[in-house]
Design a protein around this motif. Structure first.
Motif: not given
Ligand code: 5GP
Length: 197
Positions: A113-123
């Motif tokens: 929400g505050i950093h839309p360019d964050a890379v998000t990884i689910f293991l």
């Protein structure tokens, strides 16, 4: 505006026992740009955990005061305890490299929400059976805690599509290689002119 810290924000989530610790350790060993944020938690330290290294361990009163003071970039209640990332910690780590944040789904949503360019990884664990086996083998969880974590894991796995990347932790070497490939791609993308504007 003050000059923005340049590092990527990489949020990693995994059900308890999803092998997150081992994969991140392997990836971080060979990658000096990766820096881990140290979260604040109200849960008690486990054997071998060091205050200021694995977590900042605080009591509920202190945690809630810091919430009121707006010191957290995000915080959430997970498995009945509170966990959060301090704004100052995130800024410090991003100033030094690419920040890795190990968060639950609520934390991932807040950061995105505050950093839309964050890379998000689910293991992902290969199966629920493997997950249960891994949790049991850890041997440091009470039957009640184990049951809560397994229930939560099913709910967490259902959220994997909200992440930009999902890695199945079946074979450790393959999972590490996949993580490294994602980092290479995301760094190349961030380095392109016009990225992060
Ligand atoms: P554990 O108690 O096993 O260290 O962590 C339990 C869960 O809390 C994990 O899913 C972990 O990702 C999550 N967690 C750890 N630190 C934070 C944090 O700062 N914020 C949020 N939202 N979750 C966290």
């Amino acid at each position: 505006m003050s000059p923005a810290p340049a590092g990527l924000i990489i949020v990693v989530s995994a059900p308890s026992g999803g092998g997150k610790g081992t994969i991140l350790q392997r990836v971080s060993q060979g990658d000096l740009r990766l820096r881990h944020t140290v979260s604040v938690t109200t849960r008690a330290p486990r054997t071998g955990e060091v205050d200021g290294k694995h977590y900042y361990f605080v009591n509920r009163q202190t945690f809630d005061r810091w919430v009121d003071e707006g010191r957290f970039a995000e915080w959430a209640e997970v498995h009945g305890q509170r966990y959060g990332t301090l704004r100052a910690e995130l800024d410090r780590v991003r100033g030094a490299g690419d920040a890795v944040l190990e968060l639950d789904i609520q934390g991932m949503r807040s950061i995105r929400g505050i950093h839309p360019d964050a890379v998000t990884i689910f293991l992902l664990p290969p199966s629920m059976e493997t997950l249960e086996e891994r949790l049991r083998n850890r041997g440091d969880l009470s039957p009640e805690t184990l049951a809560i974590r397994l229930r939560n894991a099913e709910a967490e796995i259902a959220t994997k599509n909200e992440y930009t990347h999902a890695i199945v932790n079946d074979d450790l070497d393959a999972a590490v290689a996949e993580f490294q490939a994602i980092l290479r791609a995301e760094r190349a993308r961030a380095a392109q002119p016009g990225a992060n504007t």
